[in-house]
Design an enzyme around this catalytic site. Sequence first.
Site, PDB file in Angstrom:
ATOM      1  N   TYR A  61     -15.361   0.474  -1.696  1.00 59.13           N
ATOM      2  CA  TYR A  61     -14.454   1.042  -2.700  1.00 59.13           C
ATOM      3  C   TYR A  61     -15.273   1.802  -3.743  1.00 59.13           C
ATOM      4  CZ  TYR A  61     -10.785  -2.091  -0.887  1.00 59.13           C
ATOM      5  OH  TYR A  61      -9.874  -2.751  -0.094  1.00 59.13           O
ATOM      6  N   PRO A 208       1.328  -3.962  -0.944  1.00 61.05           N
ATOM      7  CA  PRO A 208       2.581  -4.724  -1.007  1.00 61.05           C
ATOM      8  C   PRO A 208       3.744  -3.931  -1.599  1.00 61.05           C
ATOM      9  CG  PRO A 208       1.163  -5.385  -2.812  1.00 61.05           C
ATOM     10  CD  PRO A 208       0.363  -4.424  -1.963  1.00 61.05           C
ATOM     11  N   LEU A 214       8.154   1.060  -3.087  1.00 63.22           N
ATOM     12  CA  LEU A 214       9.007  -0.074  -3.472  1.00 63.22           C
ATOM     13  C   LEU A 214       9.127  -0.248  -4.994  1.00 63.22           C
ATOM     14  CD1 LEU A 214       7.861  -2.569  -0.701  1.00 63.22           C
ATOM     15  CD2 LEU A 214      10.159  -1.633  -0.971  1.00 63.22           C
TER      16      LEU A 214
END
Length: 316
Positions: A61, A208, A214
């Site tokens: 990362y 998620p 979402l």
Amino acid sequence: MQTITLGQNGPAVTPLCVGTWAWGDKLFWSYGKDYGSEQLREAFHASVDAGVNFFDTAEVYGMGVSEELLGEFIKETDKPVQIATKFGPFPWRFTGASVSDALTASLRRLQLESVELYQVHWPFTFFLSQQSLMQALAEEYRRGRIKAIGVSNYSAEEMRQAYQYLADFGVPLAVNQVRYSLLSRKVETKGIISTAKELGVTILAYSPLAQGLLTGKYVPENNNQPTGARKTDSRFSKSGLEKISPLISLMREIGNKYDRTPAQVALNWLIAQGNVIPIPGAKTAEQAKQNAGALNWQMTQEEVAALEQASRPWLG
């Protein structure tokens, strides 16, 4: 704050983990352009202040920058912080010593002597066999430099194999980190969730919030197009957003009852699956506080089941 044990006897951690892929990543997340280390520092402290002290990073990362930033920020708090990081089984890493060297480098960047969780980032190990890899991890576990061993992106069969190799060395497999959300439920149909339950392996759910889909921020009516690599994702097109619209409406409805956002409902649904820890990213203090709002409340079984029903198109 309730906690979850990683695997059968690993460390106890918060039921929510902060993802730090965007910390230092210029390629996908435009680090240094829209946000920088100061915003990330605020996100870190906001998370810890809200009781969420479990962070997931990886050596790749930001090419190590994510770990370096975490190492800096940890020094600024007197509260306990728990870290999960990852080993990349690159082609040039073909000995057990390469695992030890990579962990040493990660610990140096993090300025820590040990981490709660060390995960294999992907299952394809080129010239280093899974058995040798698991043996090297087991040795580090016994040395005390890692408190729990995990894998990432492993299929049900690959997870079972890793579990068995580790068991042969007398060490448990604690975690499999996979893509899992209301809009990405293939891990259920592919037997990963059921196998994890059978083996006592905790699932860490990355993405998620499905790259922001979402959150309820993207709606078909207002052409609020995402930036970066998400621009090419067909799920963000008008027809893609229309498809998820009924699910978002249900999430809003449930969220209104508890005074929570759709994103908080999406994260809470994952937690309700049992032994699943969502890993939403946080680039700002506001996002960190938003994420923490997924904790300390509970939907009814009927509401959890209604979301399961509404998200069935994404099982395949």
